[in-house]
Design a protein around this motif. Structure first.
Motif, short mmCIF file in Angstrom:
data_model
loop_
_atom_site.label_atom_id
_atom_site.label_comp_id
_atom_site.label_asym_id
_atom_site.label_seq_id
_atom_site.Cartn_x
_atom_site.Cartn_y
_atom_site.Cartn_z
N GLY A 181 10.49 -45.12 17.37
CA GLY A 181 9.89 -46.32 16.83
C GLY A 181 10.88 -47.18 16.08
N TRP A 182 10.34 -48.15 15.34
CA TRP A 182 11.16 -49.13 14.64
C TRP A 182 11.27 -48.77 13.17
CZ3 TRP A 182 13.70 -52.79 17.41
CH2 TRP A 182 13.26 -52.99 18.73
N TYR A 202 25.68 -48.76 8.15
CA TYR A 202 25.69 -47.84 9.29
C TYR A 202 24.85 -48.39 10.45
CZ TYR A 202 28.24 -44.14 6.93
OH TYR A 202 29.23 -43.41 6.32
N MET A 203 23.74 -49.05 10.14
CA MET A 203 22.93 -49.62 11.21
C MET A 203 23.67 -50.74 11.93
SD MET A 203 20.48 -47.60 11.09
CE MET A 203 19.31 -48.26 12.26
N ASN A 204 24.41 -51.54 11.18
CA ASN A 204 25.22 -52.59 11.81
C ASN A 204 26.27 -51.97 12.73
OD1 ASN A 204 23.86 -54.62 10.47
ND2 ASN A 204 25.34 -54.79 8.80
N TYR A 205 26.88 -50.86 12.28
CA TYR A 205 27.89 -50.20 13.11
C TYR A 205 27.25 -49.65 14.39
CZ TYR A 205 31.06 -46.58 14.78
OH TYR A 205 31.85 -45.79 15.57
N LEU A 206 26.09 -48.99 14.27
CA LEU A 206 25.43 -48.43 15.44
C LEU A 206 24.99 -49.52 16.41
CD1 LEU A 206 23.29 -45.63 13.72
CD2 LEU A 206 25.24 -45.30 15.26
N GLU A 207 24.58 -50.65 15.87
CA GLU A 207 24.19 -51.77 16.74
C GLU A 207 25.40 -52.31 17.49
OE1 GLU A 207 21.87 -56.09 16.56
OE2 GLU A 207 22.52 -55.11 14.71
N GLN A 209 27.91 -50.63 18.42
CA GLN A 209 28.26 -49.65 19.43
C GLN A 209 27.25 -49.58 20.56
OE1 GLN A 209 31.31 -48.00 19.22
NE2 GLN A 209 31.49 -49.49 17.54
N GLY A 210 26.15 -50.33 20.44
CA GLY A 210 25.12 -50.33 21.48
C GLY A 210 24.22 -49.11 21.43
N LEU A 211 24.22 -48.39 20.31
CA LEU A 211 23.42 -47.17 20.19
C LEU A 211 22.02 -47.46 19.66
CD1 LEU A 211 26.13 -44.76 18.75
CD2 LEU A 211 25.33 -44.96 21.11
N ILE A 212 21.83 -48.61 19.04
CA ILE A 212 20.52 -49.01 18.58
C ILE A 212 20.33 -50.50 18.90
CG2 ILE A 212 20.44 -47.32 16.70
CD1 ILE A 212 21.07 -49.60 14.76
N SER A 229 15.78 -49.74 16.26
CA SER A 229 15.28 -48.62 17.06
C SER A 229 16.39 -48.09 17.94
CB SER A 229 14.10 -49.09 17.94
OG SER A 229 13.64 -48.02 18.76
N LYS A 230 16.34 -46.79 18.21
CA LYS A 230 17.36 -46.17 19.07
C LYS A 230 17.15 -46.63 20.50
CE LYS A 230 19.64 -41.68 19.57
NZ LYS A 230 20.88 -42.13 18.94
N THR A 231 18.21 -46.96 21.19
CA THR A 231 18.11 -47.41 22.58
C THR A 231 17.71 -46.25 23.46
OG1 THR A 231 20.46 -47.00 22.93
CG2 THR A 231 19.83 -49.23 22.31
N LYS A 232 17.01 -46.55 24.54
CA LYS A 232 16.46 -45.50 25.40
C LYS A 232 17.52 -44.72 26.14
CE LYS A 232 12.04 -47.83 26.17
NZ LYS A 232 11.12 -48.40 27.17
#
Length: 236
Positions: A181-182, A202-207, A209-212, A229-232
């Motif tokens: 979920g979100w 950390y969320m900016n970093y994960l975004e 990287q295309g992970l979220i 949200s985590k990417t599928k």
């Protein structure tokens, strides 16, 4: 291996936070929590622990006196000192008594985990080397955890950017993996015990990287909030 931790803290709220911080690291378990040094010494008389998280200012017997008694009794446990005081005299006295780390209140979750990693690095090097050469000693002193104690993980062994710590990154990724979920950065910060600034970083970093993925929620009735949200396709 699971390390046993004794928390010695007279403030119930701080003790609870310390317990939560310890329990978030799968290598550690809280053996007990004591309100003062006298209770701690009584507990240590009949129980063994690996690490003691010890507050300086407590009633009946303060942390410095407790630490002296621990050393006199040759109790085989490492100690992390915790205090609101940052005067040089207190720090110097406790360091002379063999403290592995020193935390100044209020400390962040990430800094607490660094202290735990210092302990793990120290213990691991001692166990893995029956004869300590100069390199082993240097690693213990400098806490070269990343080079001496690198363990397999879902995070690639690539050089992470400044401000991104591997353990915190894994913690956030595991949370997103286990909670579909979100999520807002506020939700993540509260659940994981990190600051909102840290969670957003950390969320900016994960975004990046295309992970979220991120989306904007305009239905808050006030200022729009960013949802993550985590990417599928990024499950490991």
């Amino acid at each position: 291996m699971e390390y046993k931790v004794l928390i010695v803290e007279d403030d119930p709220m701080v003790a609870m936070i310390n317990e939560q911080y310890v329990c978030k690291n799968p290598q550690f378990v809280v053996a007990a929590s004591c309100r003062n040094g006298q209770e701690a010494l009584e507990f240590l008389t009949i129980n063994n622990v690996d690490l003691i998280v010890l507050d300086v200012f407590m009633p009946y017997m303060d942390g410095i006196e407790t630490l002296k008694k621990i050393r006199e009794k040759k109790i085989a446990a490492e100690v992390i000192m915790v205090t609101a005081a940052n005067d040089a005299a207190t720090i110097e006295e406790t360091m002379h008594l063999g403290v592995i780390d020193y935390l100044i209140k209020p400390f962040a979750f990430e800094r607490f985990q660094v202290a735990l990693e210092k302990f793990v690095a120290h213990r691991t090097i001692l166990k893995q080397n029956s004869i300590l050469d100069q390199s082993c000693i240097d690693n213990m002193i400098s806490n070269a955890t990343e080079t001496a104690l690198t363990k397999p993980s879902d995070v690639d062994q690539q050089e992470l950017p400044k401000g991104i710590q591997k353990k915190t990154l894994i913690l956030i990724e595991e949370y997103l993996e286990q909670n579909a979920g979100w999520h807002t950065v506020g939700m993540i910060a509260e659940k994981l015990g990190v600051s909102i600034v840290t969670a957003r970083h950390y969320m900016n970093y994960l975004e990046e990287q295309g992970l979220i993925v991120a989306d904007i929620n305009y239905s808050t009735g006030g200022r729009p909030s960013v949802l993550y949200s985590k990417t599928k396709n990024c499950s490991q």
